[in-house]
Design an enzyme around this catalytic site. Sequence first.
Site, PDB file in Angstrom:
ATOM      1  CG  MET A  14      -3.461   2.844  -8.789  1.00 46.61           C
ATOM      2  SD  MET A  14      -4.103   4.518  -8.566  1.00 46.61           S
ATOM      3  CE  MET A  14      -2.690   5.485  -7.750  1.00 46.61           C
ATOM      4  CG  LEU A  60       3.718  -2.295 -13.344  1.00 46.74           C
ATOM      5  CD1 LEU A  60       3.204  -3.542 -14.435  1.00 46.74           C
ATOM      6  CD2 LEU A  60       2.234  -1.961 -11.991  1.00 46.74           C
ATOM      7  CG  HIS A 111       4.013  -2.317  -8.835  1.00 48.76           C
ATOM      8  ND1 HIS A 111       4.200  -1.660  -9.118  1.00 48.76           N
ATOM      9  CD2 HIS A 111       2.771  -1.758  -8.232  1.00 48.76           C
ATOM     10  CE1 HIS A 111       3.704   0.252  -8.976  1.00 48.76           C
ATOM     11  NE2 HIS A 111       2.539  -0.415  -8.490  1.00 48.76           N
ATOM     12  CD  GLN A 140      -6.324   4.730  -5.767  1.00 49.90           C
ATOM     13  OE1 GLN A 140      -6.955   4.041  -5.519  1.00 49.90           O
ATOM     14  NE2 GLN A 140      -4.964   4.986  -4.514  1.00 49.90           N
ATOM     15  CG  ASP A 187       0.763   2.956  -0.655  1.00 49.40           C
ATOM     16  OD1 ASP A 187       0.382   3.905   0.196  1.00 49.40           O
ATOM     17  OD2 ASP A 187       0.861   2.484  -1.477  1.00 49.40           O
ATOM     18  CB  SER A 243       6.872   5.547  -4.337  1.00 50.56           C
ATOM     19  OG  SER A 243       5.886   6.345  -5.236  1.00 50.56           O
ATOM     20  NE  ARG A 260       1.338  10.446  -6.083  1.00 52.91           N
ATOM     21  CZ  ARG A 260       0.242   9.618  -5.345  1.00 52.91           C
ATOM     22  NH1 ARG A 260       0.462   8.558  -4.694  1.00 52.91           N
ATOM     23  NH2 ARG A 260      -1.647   9.634  -6.366  1.00 52.91           N
TER      24      ARG A 260
HETATM   25  O1  PAF Z   1      -1.789   0.762  -4.018  1.00 55.22           O
HETATM   26  C1  PAF Z   1      -2.357   1.221  -5.052  1.00 55.22           C
HETATM   27  O2  PAF Z   1      -1.599   1.112  -6.422  1.00 55.22           O
HETATM   28  C2  PAF Z   1      -4.012   1.720  -5.332  1.00 55.22           C
HETATM   29  O3  PAF Z   1      -4.453   2.660  -4.502  1.00 55.22           O
HETATM   30  C3  PAF Z   1      -4.072   0.540  -5.111  1.00 55.22           C
HETATM   31  C4  PAF Z   1      -4.961  -0.796  -4.051  1.00 55.22           C
HETATM   32  C5  PAF Z   1      -4.518  -0.415  -6.374  1.00 55.22           C
HETATM   33  C6  PAF Z   1      -6.128   0.841  -5.507  1.00 55.22           C
HETATM   34  O4  PAF Z   1      -6.016   1.352  -6.948  1.00 55.22           O
END
Ligand code: PAF
Length: 285
Positions: free
Chosen positions: A30, A33, A37, A61, A150, A185, A187
Amino acid sequence: MRVIASTDEARRFSDEARRAGKIVGFVPTMGFLHEGHLSLVRASRRECGTTIVSIFVNPAQFAPDEDFDDYPRNFERDAKLLEAEGVDAIFAPKREEFYAEGFQTYVTVEDITRPLEGASRPTHFRGVTTVVAMLFNATRPDRAYFGGKDAQQAATISRMAADLKTGVDIVVMPIVRESDGLAMSSRNTYLSPEERNDALAISRALREAKAEIEAGERDAGNILARMRETIERSERANVDYVAAVERETFESVDTFRAGGRYYLLVACRVGKTRLIDNEPISIPG
Ligand code: PAF
């Protein structure tokens, strides 16, 4: 590095790479980064001939009271980072194209998504599995890389990929942490310096719990009670849940058994920010 917005073009890009004999690796994100990531990107670059990274803040989501509007975004910075990593293409679909008018189809994984994150965020996983299935259909990868932070999401997506016969190998990479232990994260940028300091109790509780299990503690209830105590000693931290679950099914456990593979999991609000973290546990057979 190509920047692709249309689903058709993403498909063509992936199909061409495969025709040229390349394994197509895919990293869904999302955006905003961080090193977590980039560790997925690097794994894909090591193992695959072509790497596609998606950047899409997926509205499906987020619940209406969650942080979709405030979720941090910086496409230019992300593109620079990905270019420097040697990524072949960014897939960044437009919301209106990806969720076209009349959209009404969702992918639901049942049992794994019920407890924990699924109980706290009832529509979250359906949004994740739906968008990941759509992203797989657009980018047609051979392998897709997900972060271990996650953990319930990774188990859910592994189940979905197998059940729907997607043919995509799901690779789950270890959590990347800051030097003081905080799990990376997007966040974390919401945290004030005081909150960030209090958030360190989460990884500390997990580390201490792992050490206790390694020293022979097998009662999950004792471990979880001590984890909660450690975290709640921090003024700004409020535990949402602490849990011990089987690694694949996410069923909760009372006792850690020889040969078992588990996760210790935490979800916690620090100030207004909800953070999750976990520690994989393997008991010798
Ligand atoms: O983990 C994430 O960043 C999101 O849940 C994903 C897998 C890109 C789906 O939107």
